[in-house]
Design a protein around this motif. Structure first.
Motif, PDB file in Angstrom:
ATOM      1  N   GLN B  88      20.435 -73.190 -96.812  1.00 13.33           N
ATOM      2  CA  GLN B  88      21.398 -72.609 -96.404  1.00 13.33           C
ATOM      3  C   GLN B  88      22.252 -73.280 -95.096  1.00 13.33           C
ATOM      4  O   GLN B  88      23.373 -73.188 -95.015  1.00 13.33           O
ATOM      5  CB  GLN B  88      20.868 -71.146 -95.324  1.00 13.33           C
ATOM      6  CG  GLN B  88      21.471 -70.278 -95.045  1.00 13.33           C
ATOM      7  CD  GLN B  88      20.704 -69.047 -94.170  1.00 13.33           C
ATOM      8  OE1 GLN B  88      19.666 -69.323 -93.590  1.00 13.33           O
ATOM      9  NE2 GLN B  88      21.258 -67.831 -93.825  1.00 13.33           N
ATOM     10  N   THR B  91      24.473 -75.444 -97.498  1.00 12.27           N
ATOM     11  CA  THR B  91      25.512 -74.618 -97.751  1.00 12.27           C
ATOM     12  C   THR B  91      26.653 -74.589 -96.862  1.00 12.27           C
ATOM     13  O   THR B  91      27.737 -74.711 -97.083  1.00 12.27           O
ATOM     14  CB  THR B  91      25.024 -73.074 -98.260  1.00 12.27           C
ATOM     15  OG1 THR B  91      24.230 -73.332 -99.277  1.00 12.27           O
ATOM     16  CG2 THR B  91      26.254 -72.656 -98.694  1.00 12.27           C
ATOM     17  N   ILE B  92      25.990 -74.367 -95.584  1.00 14.84           N
ATOM     18  CA  ILE B  92      26.883 -74.074 -94.301  1.00 14.84           C
ATOM     19  C   ILE B  92      27.693 -75.554 -94.323  1.00 14.84           C
ATOM     20  O   ILE B  92      29.069 -75.711 -94.172  1.00 14.84           O
ATOM     21  CB  ILE B  92      26.370 -73.690 -93.239  1.00 14.84           C
ATOM     22  CG1 ILE B  92      25.870 -72.136 -93.488  1.00 14.84           C
ATOM     23  CG2 ILE B  92      27.274 -73.791 -92.001  1.00 14.84           C
ATOM     24  CD1 ILE B  92      25.041 -71.921 -92.291  1.00 14.84           C
ATOM     25  N   ALA B  95      29.978 -76.552 -96.611  1.00  4.72           N
ATOM     26  CA  ALA B  95      31.109 -75.774 -96.827  1.00  4.72           C
ATOM     27  C   ALA B  95      32.221 -76.168 -95.607  1.00  4.72           C
ATOM     28  O   ALA B  95      33.465 -76.127 -95.740  1.00  4.72           O
ATOM     29  CB  ALA B  95      30.728 -74.357 -96.423  1.00  4.72           C
ATOM     30  N   TYR B  96      31.555 -76.703 -94.427  1.00  2.50           N
ATOM     31  CA  TYR B  96      32.256 -76.872 -93.364  1.00  2.50           C
ATOM     32  C   TYR B  96      32.496 -78.380 -93.028  1.00  2.50           C
ATOM     33  O   TYR B  96      33.555 -78.953 -92.306  1.00  2.50           O
ATOM     34  CB  TYR B  96      31.753 -76.255 -92.079  1.00  2.50           C
ATOM     35  CG  TYR B  96      31.848 -74.736 -92.164  1.00  2.50           C
ATOM     36  CD1 TYR B  96      30.873 -73.772 -92.707  1.00  2.50           C
ATOM     37  CD2 TYR B  96      33.054 -74.111 -91.619  1.00  2.50           C
ATOM     38  CE1 TYR B  96      31.305 -72.475 -92.887  1.00  2.50           C
ATOM     39  CE2 TYR B  96      33.319 -72.883 -91.753  1.00  2.50           C
ATOM     40  CZ  TYR B  96      32.487 -72.040 -92.292  1.00  2.50           C
ATOM     41  OH  TYR B  96      32.749 -70.616 -92.329  1.00  2.50           O
ATOM     42  N   SER B 112      37.895 -76.482 -86.417  1.00  6.02           N
ATOM     43  CA  SER B 112      37.048 -76.464 -87.633  1.00  6.02           C
ATOM     44  C   SER B 112      35.410 -76.584 -87.229  1.00  6.02           C
ATOM     45  O   SER B 112      34.325 -76.108 -87.710  1.00  6.02           O
ATOM     46  CB  SER B 112      37.173 -77.879 -88.504  1.00  6.02           C
ATOM     47  OG  SER B 112      38.374 -77.710 -88.990  1.00  6.02           O
ATOM     48  N   GLN B 115      34.485 -73.312 -86.046  1.00  4.03           N
ATOM     49  CA  GLN B 115      34.124 -72.609 -87.304  1.00  4.03           C
ATOM     50  C   GLN B 115      32.715 -72.750 -87.859  1.00  4.03           C
ATOM     51  O   GLN B 115      31.924 -71.916 -88.394  1.00  4.03           O
ATOM     52  CB  GLN B 115      35.176 -72.824 -88.486  1.00  4.03           C
ATOM     53  CG  GLN B 115      36.576 -72.020 -87.963  1.00  4.03           C
ATOM     54  CD  GLN B 115      37.648 -72.569 -89.209  1.00  4.03           C
ATOM     55  OE1 GLN B 115      37.371 -73.280 -89.944  1.00  4.03           O
ATOM     56  NE2 GLN B 115      38.814 -71.604 -89.006  1.00  4.03           N
ATOM     57  N   LEU B 116      32.588 -73.785 -87.906  1.00  2.11           N
ATOM     58  CA  LEU B 116      31.203 -74.511 -88.387  1.00  2.11           C
ATOM     59  C   LEU B 116      30.156 -73.887 -87.485  1.00  2.11           C
ATOM     60  O   LEU B 116      29.231 -73.432 -87.583  1.00  2.11           O
ATOM     61  CB  LEU B 116      31.132 -75.883 -88.309  1.00  2.11           C
ATOM     62  CG  LEU B 116      29.748 -76.578 -88.838  1.00  2.11           C
ATOM     63  CD1 LEU B 116      29.356 -76.082 -90.150  1.00  2.11           C
ATOM     64  CD2 LEU B 116      29.438 -78.264 -88.556  1.00  2.11           C
ATOM     65  N   GLN B 118      30.253 -71.314 -85.577  1.00  2.00           N
ATOM     66  CA  GLN B 118      30.419 -69.917 -85.838  1.00  2.00           C
ATOM     67  C   GLN B 118      29.531 -69.471 -87.085  1.00  2.00           C
ATOM     68  O   GLN B 118      28.623 -68.608 -87.230  1.00  2.00           O
ATOM     69  CB  GLN B 118      31.754 -69.282 -86.020  1.00  2.00           C
ATOM     70  CG  GLN B 118      32.410 -69.141 -84.367  1.00  2.00           C
ATOM     71  CD  GLN B 118      33.703 -68.586 -84.450  1.00  2.00           C
ATOM     72  OE1 GLN B 118      34.377 -68.459 -85.791  1.00  2.00           O
ATOM     73  NE2 GLN B 118      34.239 -68.401 -83.471  1.00  2.00           N
ATOM     74  N   ALA B 119      29.808 -70.412 -88.111  1.00  2.00           N
ATOM     75  CA  ALA B 119      29.066 -70.390 -89.354  1.00  2.00           C
ATOM     76  C   ALA B 119      27.571 -70.323 -89.207  1.00  2.00           C
ATOM     77  O   ALA B 119      26.480 -69.647 -89.640  1.00  2.00           O
ATOM     78  CB  ALA B 119      29.581 -70.924 -90.468  1.00  2.00           C
ATOM     79  N   ARG B 122      26.163 -67.557 -87.260  1.00  2.00           N
ATOM     80  CA  ARG B 122      26.074 -66.352 -88.169  1.00  2.00           C
ATOM     81  C   ARG B 122      24.892 -66.461 -88.993  1.00  2.00           C
ATOM     82  O   ARG B 122      24.265 -65.485 -89.262  1.00  2.00           O
ATOM     83  CB  ARG B 122      27.560 -66.063 -89.007  1.00  2.00           C
ATOM     84  CG  ARG B 122      28.537 -65.478 -88.106  1.00  2.00           C
ATOM     85  CD  ARG B 122      29.578 -64.971 -89.253  1.00  2.00           C
ATOM     86  NE  ARG B 122      30.032 -66.133 -90.108  1.00  2.00           N
ATOM     87  CZ  ARG B 122      30.967 -66.995 -89.747  1.00  2.00           C
ATOM     88  NH1 ARG B 122      32.095 -66.852 -88.673  1.00  2.00           N
ATOM     89  NH2 ARG B 122      31.615 -67.928 -90.667  1.00  2.00           N
ATOM     90  N   SER B 123      24.583 -67.575 -89.289  1.00  2.00           N
ATOM     91  CA  SER B 123      23.392 -67.568 -90.305  1.00  2.00           C
ATOM     92  C   SER B 123      22.092 -67.370 -89.222  1.00  2.00           C
ATOM     93  O   SER B 123      21.102 -67.264 -90.165  1.00  2.00           O
ATOM     94  CB  SER B 123      23.365 -69.258 -90.632  1.00  2.00           C
ATOM     95  OG  SER B 123      22.978 -70.163 -89.693  1.00  2.00           O
TER      96      SER B 123
END
Lengths: 154, 972
Positions: B88, B91-92, B95-96, B112, B115-116, B118-119, B122-123
């Protein structure tokens, strides 16, 4: 043979001579012989029987007469002597036998003789010597110890 | 509660003491109830154990598998969780991170980064920070830090400071190790996770306390994570309270794990569950645990999950304990129910057992209560029936035993009816034998002697058994009563028909229900004449001996067919005839019952008359006993074991060929006896003397007395004591000694004076008189031709006249004169005794004894006193007879002895008691004949002697004879 008893008495002062005859048995009336005398002489010559009951009654008579009287038996037949020898009480200290018949045997006629002998003639328990009419000695025909036993049996 | 019940305790264990008749009783009894309960319990317990064992094992295995699976799953889950989280994050980041680079170029790095974050938020991954390390060398800094929220317990600065060191180490390393690491920050565990994200390496630092908490939520496992380099400080433990409780330290755990990893060949790629023993150094004991282990290669992390075995199998143990408790409860319940059930089942059995015990103790007929409707109740019913049947059979057995006992008694009683098998009367012999077909028989035979007559009776009652035996009892009693009958009816002995009539009268008492056949025979010992009468019995056989010829032939046996009448008990007023014949020496009469000829052998053939005669011939007919024995032996051999249907009786009356008397003598040297003379005299009377040394077999023992020492010796005493009944004393001693020391001391009946004038005649006569008779009357002493005079005395008054009369009948002139006085005195004495001392009243008391002798007694009609007197050439004899029989030998001797001791008359009204003494003293011989309660005769003999001295010197003789029915066995 035996028969009715009878008493013929002869009184001489204080002495009475009683001649007895017949059978002295349970039927003999010995009351005929009175008491009260000082001397009694009983002649048994004609007594032909005395049985045991007669002897008992005679002893009763002697008791009645008492021991102070003087009693003499005379001319006692052999049967009386034999019973005197056999029975106690017939002869008492105050009783004497004057004379009695004893059997002798005469060899010549070869027969028995009854000889009247005196008690006083008996010496040392031996029968007095007797002779027959021929002067031959008679044999005493009884056992002396036996026949004269009454002399010791008082 | 139930254990306080004694019966309950008893049912478990009974201790029976072995005693008395119940010796086969087992020492220990395990009651049925116990067995049932034990059975139930055993089955249940066994089932429980099997179930528990199996189930528990199964459960245990299942549980073990579950635990194993759980442990494995836990480890896997942790691994998966970590891997997932890693993925996970990768992946994050993948992605970021590129965006970050691009944003850096685009100058919106902040956006950015945001966003990371936040991602990541969120996880919901517990990432605390990410250090992005560039692998490019051109990037001098090459580190970007992405900070995220930290738990309040972790100080940012402290955290950052620590990991910046890590970052620097990592960045500066030429070959940084891409493995995870775990760090402990206070209560937080942080996992440092290096990830290759493109050209960068992201050092993700994330909290894993939550992971521990999650997987340790149930507190079943201890989670351990440690990197592969196994640094101590990187060893992360989860909750370890259980281990701490058991004094297992981290160091213990660690050491054990490392030790295990070193020893084991564990494939780092596989997930395994294994057993491990943690060793507590403090307690020095092992603590077994179940360990699940997985190596996450991506993370380079060992993931372990430990669970103590005791904890892991807690449930199992719990289950086992509960099972045990439940099992115990169930067992108790089972036992309780078993008791209840068993009680219901065994109570009737116990009751039955108790009743059976009572039955065994003899309470027959006892019954047990019947309850229920099962096999036990059926058994109880059967038992009750058996008990009652036993009581019934016992009763029948008792009755049978009683009957058998009574039969035995009857048999015993009946056996007394029979005389001894053989009796020798000198002139004749009688022998007989009887064999009963059953316990009690219907045959009877008897033999009696009265005077010179022998009576033989044989009877056969119809049938055999008790009824017939009763009939024989009738015959026996009737014959036995002949003694008193003959007293009034002496003619009975002249004619057997009279006796048969008398028996018939007795048999008629059975009112015809039983009949009896009979033969009565009378034999006169003196004349040899035999008479018989028959009441439908088997005819007796007459055997005629041949003179001078011992051969026996059939023609010598003659059946006696005459004088036959009806059976006894058949007809009243029956008259029975008789027949007579003379028996010569050796002749015999054979009586027998029909059973003799009718007895059969196994082939059914009867013995028969022919065999019977043959048997008699074979016996040679020499003596009665051997004849009977031969016949019986032949019958027994013929029967050959076959049981007889009827009683068997054989009786023989035989006139002896030779009448022999065995004699012995016991004489002192001083005394002599001319035995030859005696033998000759007896031979002239038909008696043969046979000398014997055997005192037991001698019929006469002559005992000589010459001195008192002859009596006092031990041998004399012994002989006189043992054989007094057959001793003939010959004495030279005085009458006094003879009476006192011989006749009164010993039961001797004959004493002869040694100097008796006709000594041998006297001895021979007394022996003959004793053997043959007759004993009564002076005629037997005087001879048939002597003159005898008799007088009856009815009254006392007749005594002297009768005696005088009698004496006059005899010429006694050739004897000593005093003999008559003796005769007179003795006669009078004896008659007085007879008249006064003999008669008895109905009660048996002397009637006239106490009467005064002067009384003129007259006897009553039936009171007979008789005097007889006679004379021959040698003696005069007198006898006095009464019909009362009261005078005995003992009384006579006592009377004489009394007078020898004290020759004074008895006082009182009775007799003077000297009569017998006079009779003895005056006579040569005194004889007393007595027929008990019937007749007395006193005979006095007087030797005819001329010389009185010789008469007096003779030792008196004394003889005693007893008359009456002389049953065989009596020698007078």
């Amino acid at each position: 043979m035996a028969g009715n008893f009878q008493v013929k008495s002869q009184i001489e002062g204080k002495k009475i001579n009683a001649e007895l005859s017949g059978a002295i048995n349970e039927d003999a009336s010995l009351e005929q012989i009175p008491s009260g005398f000082e001397q009694y002489v009983f002649d048994f010559n004609n007594v032909n029987l005395i049985n045991s009951c007669g002897i008992r009654d005679w002893i009763g008579l002697l008791d009645r007469l008492g021991s102070n009287v003087k009693i003499t038996y005379k001319r006692c037949p052999q049967i009386i002597i034999e019973q005197i020898n056999m029975v106690k009480g017939f002869i008492r200290p105050n009783t004497s036998i004057e004379n009695f018949y004893a059997p002798y045997f005469d060899p010549e006629p070869d027969q028995e003789i009854k000889v009247l002998i005196k008690t006083s003639d008996i010496q040392n328990g031996k029968a007095p010597a007797m002779k027959n009419g021929k002067g031959e000695p008679l044999e005493f025909d009884a056992i002396e110890d036996q026949y004269f036993f009454f002399l010791k049996n008082k | 509660m139930i254990f306080r019940n004694q019966s309950f305790l008893n049912l478990w264990w009974k201790l029976e003491l072995m005693s008395g008749p119940r010796t086969n009783q087992p020492k220990f009894i395990f009651p049925l109830k116990g067995k049932i309960i034990l059975l139930f319990s055993t089955i249940f317990i066994l089932g429980i154990f099997i179930y528990v064992f199996y189930a528990v094992n199964l459960f245990k295995e299942d549980k073990t598998a579950f635990i194993y699976d759980a442990t494995l799953a836990k480890v896997e889950s942790i691994n998966d969780s970590l891997s997932f989280q890693k993925n996970q994050i990768e992946t994050i980041l993948n992605a970021y991170l590129n965006n970050l680079d691009e944003s850096r170029v685009a100058k919106n790095y902040g956006e950015s980064q945001k966003q990371l974050k936040q991602a990541i938020l969120r996880s919901k991954l517990p990432i605390y920070e990410i250090s992005i390390i560039s692998k490019s060398s051109s990037d001098p800094k090459g580190l970007e830090l992405l900070e995220l929220a930290l738990p309040p317990s972790i100080g940012r600065d402290h955290f950052r400071h620590f990991f910046s060191q890590q970052d620097l180490e990592f960045k500066s390393s030429s070959s940084p190790k891409m493995y995870s690491d775990i760090f402990q920050f206070d209560n937080e565990k942080v996992l440092q996770l290096p990830l290759n994200i493109g050209s960068k390496i992201a050092m993700v630092r994330m909290g894993i306390s939550g992971l521990f908490k999650t997987f340790e939520r149930q507190q079943s496992h201890l989670i351990i994570l440690f990197p592969s380099d196994k640094k101590e400080q990187n060893f992360m433990f989860g909750q370890r309270e259980i281990f701490a409780l058991n004094k297992i330290k981290e160091s213990d755990i660690r050491a054990s794990i490392w030790d295990f990893l070193a020893r084991s060949n564990t494939n780092a790629a596989s997930t395994t569950v294994t057993n491990l023993n943690l060793t507590s150094k403090e307690l020095n004991k092992n603590f077994p645990v179940l360990m699940g282990m997985k190596f996450n290669q991506e993370l380079n992390l060992w993931i372990l999950a430990l669970v103590p075995e005791s904890h892991a199998f807690k449930a199992t143990r719990f289950l086992i304990n509960r099972s045990v408790y439940l099992g115990g409860i169930l067992i108790s319940l089972t036992v309780f129910l078993g008791v209840l059930f068993a009680r219901g089942l065994t109570r009737p059995l116990e009751s039955l057992a108790r009743t059976a015990s009572q039955l065994a103790l003899g309470k027959f007929g006892i019954v047990a209560p019947v309850s229920g409707r099962d096999e036990i109740s059926e058994l109880t019913v059967t038992f009750n029936q058996m008990s009652q049947d036993i009581a019934h059979y016992i009763g029948e057995m008792k009755e049978k035993n009683r009957l058998e006992s009574e039969m035995a008694v009857a048999q015993l009683v009946q056996s007394t009816f029979f005389p001894s098998t053989e009796k020798n009367f000198g002139i004749a012999s009688v022998s007989g034998k009887y064999l009963s077909a059953s316990e009690c028989g219907g045959d009877w035979w008897g033999s009696l002697r009265f005077g010179n007559k022998i009576v033989v009776v044989i009877c056969d009652a119809t049938g055999h058994g008790v009824g017939a035996a009763l009939m024989t009892a009738t015959a026996f009693c009737a014959v036995r009563n002949l003694e008193s009958v003959i007293k009034d009816r002496p003619h009975f002995l002249d004619h057997p028909g009279h006796i048969m009539q008398y028996l018939n009268y007795a048999a008629l008492g059975m009112q015809g229900k039983m009949l009896m056949t009979s033969v009565v025979g009378i034999y006169n010992l003196e004349t040899g004449l035999f008479k018989y009468s028959n009441a439908s019995h088997c005819p007796p056989l007459l055997f005629k001996a041949k003179l001078n010829n011992d051969e026996v032939a059939k023609d010598q046996f003659i059946p006696l067919m005459e004088a036959n009448g009806h059976r006894l008990g058949h007809k009243e007023q029956e008259l029975y005839d008789s027949q007579e014949m003379l028996l010569e020496k050796g002749d015999a009469i054979l009586f027998h019952s029909d059973g003799v000829v009718e007895v059969q052998n196994p082939e059914g053939k009867p013995f028969g008359q022919r065999r019977f005669i043959k048997s008699l011939i074979d016996s040679k007919m020499n003596d009665a006993k051997s004849i009977v024995d031969t016949v019986f032996n032949d019958i027994t051999a013929f029967q050959n074991g076959q049981h007889a249907n009827d009683d068997i009786t054989t009786v023989v009356l035989q006139r002896n060929k030779i009448c022999t008397i065995k004699y012995a003598f016991y004489f002192p040297d001083a005394l002599t006896c001319d035995w030859q003379m005696l033998t000759q005299i007896l031979a002239s009377k038909g008696i043969q003397l046979e000398k014997t040394e055997n005192l037991d077999s001698a019929q006469v023992i002559f005992f000589g007395l010459n001195s008192e020492e002859d009596i006092s010796s031990e041998s004399s005493q012994s002989l006189l004591n043992s054989y007094s009944q057959k001793v003939y004393v010959i004495s030279s001693l005085s009458s006094d000694i003879n009476i006192r020391k011989v006749l009164t001391k010993f039961n001797v009946s004959h004493l002869t004076g040694v100097n008796a004038p006709n000594f041998y005649d006297e001895v021979a006569d007394q022996i003959y008189r004793g053997l043959v008779g007759p004993i009564w009357g002076i005629e037997t002493y005087l001879g048939q031709n002597a003159k005898v005079e008799i007088r009856e005395i009815d009254a006392v008054s007749e005594i002297i006249p009768s005696v005088n009369q009698l004496i006059e009948q005899f010429d006694l002139s050739e004897t000593f004169s005093t003999l008559k006085d003796y005769l007179s005195t003795v006669s009078v004495e004896l008659l007085s005794n007879a008249v006064f001392d003999a008669a008895r009243d109905p009660s048996g008391a002397l009637k006239y004894y106490q009467l005064e002798k002067r009384k003129d007694l007259v006897l009553q009609g039936h009171e007979k006193v008789r005097i007889a007197m006679g004379k021959n050439n040698n003696v005069v004899a007198l006898s006095v007879t009464d019909n009362f029989g009261g005078l005995t030998k003992e009384m006579l001797l006592k009377g004489i002895e009394r007078c020898l001791d004290n020759p004074t008359p008895k006082s009182g009204d009775g007799g003077a008691g000297m009569g017998l003494y006079f009779a003895f003293s005056m006579s040569s011989a005194l004889i007393l004949n007595v027929w008990d309660v019937n007749k007395t005769e006193v005979i006095a003999l007087f030797d005819l002697q001329k010389r009185q001295k010789i008469y007096k010197e003779r030792v008196s003789s004394l003889h005693f004879f007893r008359e009456g029915i002389l049953w065989p066995g009596t020698f007078r």
